[in-house]
Scaffold this motif. Structure first.
Motif: not given
Length: 175
Positions: A63-69, A72-75, A100-104, A121-123
């Motif tokens: 849950r927290e992983l996607v919230i933090m991503r 980041h994605l939405n600034g 997280l900014a460049d997790w890949r 999450c990214d998709a």
């Protein structure tokens, strides 16, 4: 600085909801003080997001992983400010948050499950339409209930960040 003033929390008609927010969240955060301009919206938001945050079977680290991503994605720095301590408490490492900014490109900092969750999450956040293979990869690991909860969590926190950023709500705003 927020685009409109924060709501007045001392109004007598606001007190029952203010007390409920304090009971469920510990204090009236900037987000909820802005939502209090519309008590029905604030009440619905509180109820829904309490379920998402506290009552799903989805593991807290995911849950927290996607919230933090999403933050980041939405600034959305307010979202990140509020959730970084929770993410660490739920078992994510500071190095993961920083990557997280460049997790890949982060190599082994993320487990295979975490990488699949981040891809979903990214998709969802960037494209809205998600490739079936991305969904099926997460489903294979989490099952249908937790897949639905994950998708709902991602959708919910995209809503949060969009609200925060439209009204420019920040942790250091005076109230």
């Amino acid at each position: 600085m927020a685009r409109i003033p924060y709501a007045n929390l001392s109004a007598p008609e606001a007190q029952p909801l203010v007390q409920r927010i304090v009971a469920e969240r510990g204090s009236v955060l900037h987000l909820y003080q802005m939502l209090m301009h519309s008590p029905p919206l604030a009440e619905g938001w509180l109820g829904f997001m309490t379920k998402v945050r506290q009552q799903l079977s989805l593991p807290g680290d995911l849950r927290e992983l996607v919230i933090m991503r999403i933050a980041h994605l939405n600034g959305a720095p307010y979202e990140a400010d509020q959730h970084a301590p929770i993410a660490l408490k739920e078992g994510l490492a500071q190095a993961q948050l920083e990557a997280l900014a460049d997790w890949r490109a982060a190599g082994e900092r993320f487990t295979p499950l975490q990488r699949e969750v981040l891809a979903l999450c990214d998709a969802m956040t960037r494209e809205v339409h998600v490739d079936a293979a991305v969904v099926q990869a997460v489903r294979a690991r989490l099952g249908e209930r937790q897949l639905v909860e994950l998708v709902g969590t991602i959708a919910s926190y995209n809503m949060v960040s969009r609200f925060l950023e439209a009204l420019q709500i920040h942790s250091d705003d005076p109230r």
